[in-house]
Write a protein that holds these residues in place. Structure first.
Motif, PDB file in Angstrom:
ATOM      1  N   PRO A 257     -63.756  71.395  78.207  1.00 47.08           N
ATOM      2  CA  PRO A 257     -64.113  72.340  77.142  1.00 47.08           C
ATOM      3  C   PRO A 257     -63.018  73.371  76.935  1.00 47.08           C
ATOM      4  CG  PRO A 257     -65.372  72.782  79.138  1.00 47.08           C
ATOM      5  CD  PRO A 257     -64.664  71.487  79.366  1.00 47.08           C
ATOM      6  N   VAL A 258     -62.755  73.687  75.665  1.00 42.86           N
ATOM      7  CA  VAL A 258     -61.675  74.593  75.300  1.00 42.86           C
ATOM      8  C   VAL A 258     -62.188  75.605  74.288  1.00 42.86           C
ATOM      9  CG1 VAL A 258     -59.409  74.777  74.204  1.00 42.86           C
ATOM     10  CG2 VAL A 258     -59.905  72.823  75.683  1.00 42.86           C
ATOM     11  N   ARG A 259     -61.762  76.855  74.423  1.00 43.35           N
ATOM     12  CA  ARG A 259     -62.014  77.850  73.386  1.00 43.35           C
ATOM     13  C   ARG A 259     -60.660  78.432  72.965  1.00 43.35           C
ATOM     14  NH1 ARG A 259     -66.373  82.580  73.870  1.00 43.35           N
ATOM     15  NH2 ARG A 259     -67.685  80.883  73.098  1.00 43.35           N
ATOM     16  N   TYR A 260     -60.319  78.216  71.697  1.00 38.85           N
ATOM     17  CA  TYR A 260     -59.070  78.734  71.158  1.00 38.85           C
ATOM     18  C   TYR A 260     -59.275  80.169  70.698  1.00 38.85           C
ATOM     19  CZ  TYR A 260     -58.089  73.736  71.068  1.00 38.85           C
ATOM     20  OH  TYR A 260     -57.926  72.417  71.411  1.00 38.85           O
ATOM     21  N   HIS A 261     -58.469  81.097  71.216  1.00 42.53           N
ATOM     22  CA  HIS A 261     -58.610  82.500  70.856  1.00 42.53           C
ATOM     23  C   HIS A 261     -57.730  82.884  69.678  1.00 42.53           C
ATOM     24  CE1 HIS A 261     -60.332  83.879  75.008  1.00 42.53           C
ATOM     25  NE2 HIS A 261     -61.143  83.094  74.331  1.00 42.53           N
ATOM     26  N   GLY A 262     -56.613  82.219  69.493  1.00 42.81           N
ATOM     27  CA  GLY A 262     -55.746  82.579  68.376  1.00 42.81           C
ATOM     28  C   GLY A 262     -54.491  81.734  68.330  1.00 42.81           C
ATOM     29  N   THR A 263     -53.805  81.778  67.197  1.00 46.74           N
ATOM     30  CA  THR A 263     -52.562  81.041  66.990  1.00 46.74           C
ATOM     31  C   THR A 263     -51.550  81.958  66.316  1.00 46.74           C
ATOM     32  OG1 THR A 263     -53.748  78.947  66.755  1.00 46.74           O
ATOM     33  CG2 THR A 263     -51.493  79.020  65.921  1.00 46.74           C
ATOM     34  N   PHE A 264     -50.330  81.952  66.813  1.00 49.70           N
ATOM     35  CA  PHE A 264     -49.237  82.757  66.276  1.00 49.70           C
ATOM     36  C   PHE A 264     -48.177  81.800  65.741  1.00 49.70           C
ATOM     37  CE2 PHE A 264     -45.381  85.155  66.192  1.00 49.70           C
ATOM     38  CZ  PHE A 264     -45.690  86.505  66.159  1.00 49.70           C
ATOM     39  N   VAL A 265     -47.780  81.984  64.481  1.00 49.20           N
ATOM     40  CA  VAL A 265     -46.804  81.107  63.832  1.00 49.20           C
ATOM     41  C   VAL A 265     -45.603  81.932  63.397  1.00 49.20           C
ATOM     42  CG1 VAL A 265     -46.394  79.489  61.927  1.00 49.20           C
ATOM     43  CG2 VAL A 265     -48.655  79.580  63.027  1.00 49.20           C
ATOM     44  N   SER A 266     -44.394  81.427  63.650  1.00 49.14           N
ATOM     45  CA  SER A 266     -43.183  82.137  63.240  1.00 49.14           C
ATOM     46  C   SER A 266     -43.064  82.153  61.720  1.00 49.14           C
ATOM     47  CB  SER A 266     -41.946  81.466  63.836  1.00 49.14           C
ATOM     48  OG  SER A 266     -41.751  80.174  63.278  1.00 49.14           O
ATOM     49  N   GLU A 267     -42.273  83.087  61.202  1.00 46.98           N
ATOM     50  CA  GLU A 267     -42.090  83.191  59.762  1.00 46.98           C
ATOM     51  C   GLU A 267     -41.463  81.926  59.182  1.00 46.98           C
ATOM     52  OE1 GLU A 267     -39.961  86.683  58.701  1.00 46.98           O
ATOM     53  OE2 GLU A 267     -41.438  88.057  59.569  1.00 46.98           O
ATOM     54  N   ALA A 268     -40.599  81.277  59.957  1.00 47.57           N
ATOM     55  CA  ALA A 268     -39.963  80.045  59.492  1.00 47.57           C
ATOM     56  C   ALA A 268     -40.896  78.843  59.579  1.00 47.57           C
ATOM     57  CB  ALA A 268     -38.692  79.765  60.292  1.00 47.57           C
ATOM     58  N   ARG A 269     -42.054  79.037  60.211  1.00 48.31           N
ATOM     59  CA  ARG A 269     -43.068  77.992  60.348  1.00 48.31           C
ATOM     60  C   ARG A 269     -42.529  76.756  61.085  1.00 48.31           C
ATOM     61  NH1 ARG A 269     -44.826  78.272  53.976  1.00 48.31           N
ATOM     62  NH2 ARG A 269     -44.634  80.532  53.811  1.00 48.31           N
ATOM     63  N   ASP A 270     -41.694  77.020  62.081  1.00 47.60           N
ATOM     64  CA  ASP A 270     -41.130  75.933  62.875  1.00 47.60           C
ATOM     65  C   ASP A 270     -41.481  76.037  64.352  1.00 47.60           C
ATOM     66  OD1 ASP A 270     -39.605  78.234  63.270  1.00 47.60           O
ATOM     67  OD2 ASP A 270     -37.738  77.137  63.550  1.00 47.60           O
ATOM     68  N   LEU A 271     -42.018  77.195  64.778  1.00 46.35           N
ATOM     69  CA  LEU A 271     -42.391  77.423  66.169  1.00 46.35           C
ATOM     70  C   LEU A 271     -43.703  78.193  66.178  1.00 46.35           C
ATOM     71  CD1 LEU A 271     -41.315  77.050  69.119  1.00 46.35           C
ATOM     72  CD2 LEU A 271     -40.338  79.341  68.929  1.00 46.35           C
ATOM     73  N   ALA A 272     -44.623  77.812  67.058  1.00 44.17           N
ATOM     74  CA  ALA A 272     -45.942  78.450  67.106  1.00 44.17           C
ATOM     75  C   ALA A 272     -46.510  78.313  68.509  1.00 44.17           C
ATOM     76  CB  ALA A 272     -46.889  77.813  66.088  1.00 44.17           C
ATOM     77  N   PHE A 273     -47.535  79.111  68.797  1.00 41.72           N
ATOM     78  CA  PHE A 273     -48.261  78.911  70.048  1.00 41.72           C
ATOM     79  C   PHE A 273     -49.717  79.279  69.852  1.00 41.72           C
ATOM     80  CE2 PHE A 273     -47.464  83.420  70.485  1.00 41.72           C
ATOM     81  CZ  PHE A 273     -48.524  83.906  71.229  1.00 41.72           C
ATOM     82  N   THR A 274     -50.552  78.649  70.665  1.00 42.71           N
ATOM     83  CA  THR A 274     -51.986  78.907  70.703  1.00 42.71           C
ATOM     84  C   THR A 274     -52.348  79.375  72.108  1.00 42.71           C
ATOM     85  OG1 THR A 274     -52.570  77.293  68.995  1.00 42.71           O
ATOM     86  CG2 THR A 274     -54.254  77.804  70.598  1.00 42.71           C
ATOM     87  N   TYR A 275     -53.318  80.255  72.215  1.00 44.20           N
ATOM     88  CA  TYR A 275     -53.765  80.728  73.523  1.00 44.20           C
ATOM     89  C   TYR A 275     -55.292  80.714  73.550  1.00 44.20           C
ATOM     90  CZ  TYR A 275     -54.615  85.109  71.012  1.00 44.20           C
ATOM     91  OH  TYR A 275     -55.050  86.036  70.110  1.00 44.20           O
ATOM     92  N   GLY A 276     -55.852  80.637  74.758  1.00 43.65           N
ATOM     93  CA  GLY A 276     -57.299  80.627  74.883  1.00 43.65           C
ATOM     94  C   GLY A 276     -57.755  80.302  76.289  1.00 43.65           C
ATOM     95  N   GLU A 277     -58.984  79.816  76.396  1.00 48.04           N
ATOM     96  CA  GLU A 277     -59.592  79.468  77.688  1.00 48.04           C
ATOM     97  C   GLU A 277     -59.844  77.976  77.767  1.00 48.04           C
ATOM     98  OE1 GLU A 277     -62.799  82.154  79.415  1.00 48.04           O
ATOM     99  OE2 GLU A 277     -62.895  82.561  77.259  1.00 48.04           O
ATOM    100  N   ILE A 278     -59.821  77.474  78.993  1.00 51.27           N
ATOM    101  CA  ILE A 278     -60.083  76.058  79.215  1.00 51.27           C
ATOM    102  C   ILE A 278     -60.798  75.908  80.556  1.00 51.27           C
ATOM    103  CG2 ILE A 278     -57.874  75.636  80.379  1.00 51.27           C
ATOM    104  CD1 ILE A 278     -57.797  72.920  78.897  1.00 51.27           C
ATOM    105  N   ALA A 279     -61.621  74.893  80.679  1.00 49.27           N
ATOM    106  CA  ALA A 279     -62.291  74.631  81.957  1.00 49.27           C
ATOM    107  C   ALA A 279     -62.304  73.131  82.191  1.00 49.27           C
ATOM    108  CB  ALA A 279     -63.708  75.179  81.954  1.00 49.27           C
ATOM    109  N   LEU A 280     -61.539  72.683  83.178  1.00 48.55           N
ATOM    110  CA  LEU A 280     -61.630  71.284  83.589  1.00 48.55           C
ATOM    111  C   LEU A 280     -62.921  71.136  84.381  1.00 48.55           C
ATOM    112  CD1 LEU A 280     -58.792  69.106  85.020  1.00 48.55           C
ATOM    113  CD2 LEU A 280     -61.067  69.029  86.012  1.00 48.55           C
ATOM    114  N   THR A 281     -63.807  70.254  83.930  1.00 45.67           N
ATOM    115  CA  THR A 281     -65.070  70.026  84.625  1.00 45.67           C
ATOM    116  C   THR A 281     -65.114  68.581  85.110  1.00 45.67           C
ATOM    117  OG1 THR A 281     -66.210  69.434  82.564  1.00 45.67           O
ATOM    118  CG2 THR A 281     -66.271  71.738  83.229  1.00 45.67           C
ATOM    119  N   VAL A 282     -65.482  68.414  86.365  1.00 43.25           N
ATOM    120  CA  VAL A 282     -65.542  67.070  86.939  1.00 43.25           C
ATOM    121  C   VAL A 282     -66.410  67.122  88.188  1.00 43.25           C
ATOM    122  CG1 VAL A 282     -63.427  67.463  88.273  1.00 43.25           C
ATOM    123  CG2 VAL A 282     -64.149  65.120  87.787  1.00 43.25           C
ATOM    124  N   GLY A 283     -67.214  66.082  88.372  1.00 45.59           N
ATOM    125  CA  GLY A 283     -68.035  65.982  89.572  1.00 45.59           C
ATOM    126  C   GLY A 283     -68.971  67.155  89.770  1.00 45.59           C
ATOM    127  N   GLY A 284     -69.429  67.768  88.681  1.00 47.37           N
ATOM    128  CA  GLY A 284     -70.337  68.888  88.788  1.00 47.37           C
ATOM    129  C   GLY A 284     -69.676  70.211  89.084  1.00 47.37           C
TER     130      GLY A 284
END
Length: 327
Positions: A257-284
């Motif tokens: 499961p992932v929750r995306y908090h936001g995305t930042f894009v450069s003015e040239a629209r060639d470089l960007a990043f996303t940040y947020g939370e993630i939880a690897l779940t397995v075996g309970g």
């Protein structure tokens, strides 16, 4: 294509070469402030609303919180680190840059461990250029490939942190979404459209995870993209990422499961990043963390992930729980 040098890139324009030198000089000054234990100077290299994600430690937001974390970490005089930068990505518009590499830490007197720890971690630092022309770190994060307790004077080999800790059996709940001033400043019809395209890329990756489509998920990344997760070697390129995900998909009750908090894009629209939370779940069990994904968009091409890093947020989730469920 991921740039494999911090000091030069054949794609650089004249202005990009200037900005690359400025960022590298900043990083040298940043490291010097660390060596001098100058907490004020160290924190000043971050944006006023900067975010530091240190492994198995609560996120530090803003210079005051980062300064406090630095003081706590280095107070007993044993904390040491060595940083090796492997590459520096820079937008053509020279408003967004991303540095990545490896850091080795020793003598960390972490409150969750009886004794000091050491670890080797991949790191990603995202910079933006402010209105005054200064480069500041808006997100700084790392994830440990290996973490272990340092032996006392009368002990032998270092003990892996994992053999002292247990997994987390509590249900995972996302924290409230966080927003940052540097993210809200980037809005225009063109940039909003790029954010929409990146969101579609996210949705496709989420669908590939739900259907265990390894090859489809690997195409989320560039051919030479890097995937950095705690307790695991760096997965390099689509082939390495496919191998990594194939193993995860084979585990019992695997989820991401992932929750995306936001995305930042450069003015040239060639470089960007996303940040947020993630939880690897397995075996309970759940293994929560914070993530940063960096994207490149070549001329006439599509957005693809070039750097994907997850910083574990709990010490007890680190190695033993992962080993017990097959990670």
């Amino acid at each position: 294509m991921l740039n494999a040098s911090p000091d030069h890139d054949p794609r650089d324009t004249a202005q990009m070469k200037v900005e690359r030198r400025r960022i590298r000089a900043k990083e040298l000054a940043w490291n010097a402030s660390f060596e001098a234990r100058d907490v004020v100077a160290f924190a000043s290299h971050y944006d006023a609303d900067g975010l530091q994600l240190m492994p198995v430690h609560p996120p530090a937001r803003g210079r005051a919180a980062i300064q406090e974390l630095f003081e706590d970490t280095t107070r007993d005089g044993h904390y040491q680190r060595e940083v090796v930068c492997h590459g520096l990505e820079l937008s053509v518009s020279c408003d967004l840059a991303v540095s990545y590499g490896v850091t080795q830490v020793s003598g960390w007197n972490h409150p969750a461990v009886d004794g000091r720890i050491r670890h080797t971690s991949g790191f990603v630092t995202v910079y933006r250029k402010t209105d005054t022309g200064e480069w500041t770190a808006i997100v700084d994060t790392a994830t440990p490939e290996r973490m272990e307790r340092e032996p006392a004077d009368d002990e032998g080999r270092a003990a892996p942190i994992g053999n002292r800790l247990s997994g987390d059996n509590e249900p995972f709940i996302f924290k409230p979404a966080r927003t940052y001033s540097w993210d809200s400043e980037t809005s225009s019809p063109g940039i909003d459209e790029e954010k929409r395209l990146i969101r579609i890329l996210h949705e496709k990756a989420d669908a590939d995870i739900a259907t265990a489509d390894v090859d489809g998920f690997a195409r989320f990344y560039a051919e030479d993209g890097l995937l950095m997760t705690a307790g695991q070697p760096v997965a390099r390129g689509r082939k390495g990422i496919s191998s990594h995900m194939t193993r995860l998909f084979s585990l019992k009750d695997f989820g991401l499961p992932v929750r995306y908090h936001g995305t930042f894009v450069s003015e040239a629209r060639d470089l960007a990043f996303t940040y947020g939370e993630i939880a690897l779940t397995v075996g309970g069990r759940s293994f929560p963390g914070d993530f940063v994904i960096v994207y490149r968009k070549p001329n006439g091409g599509q957005w693809r992930g070039i750097l994907d890093i997850t910083c574990p947020s709990k010490m007890r989730d680190n190695l033993i729980g992962r080993a017990e469920v097959g990670l």
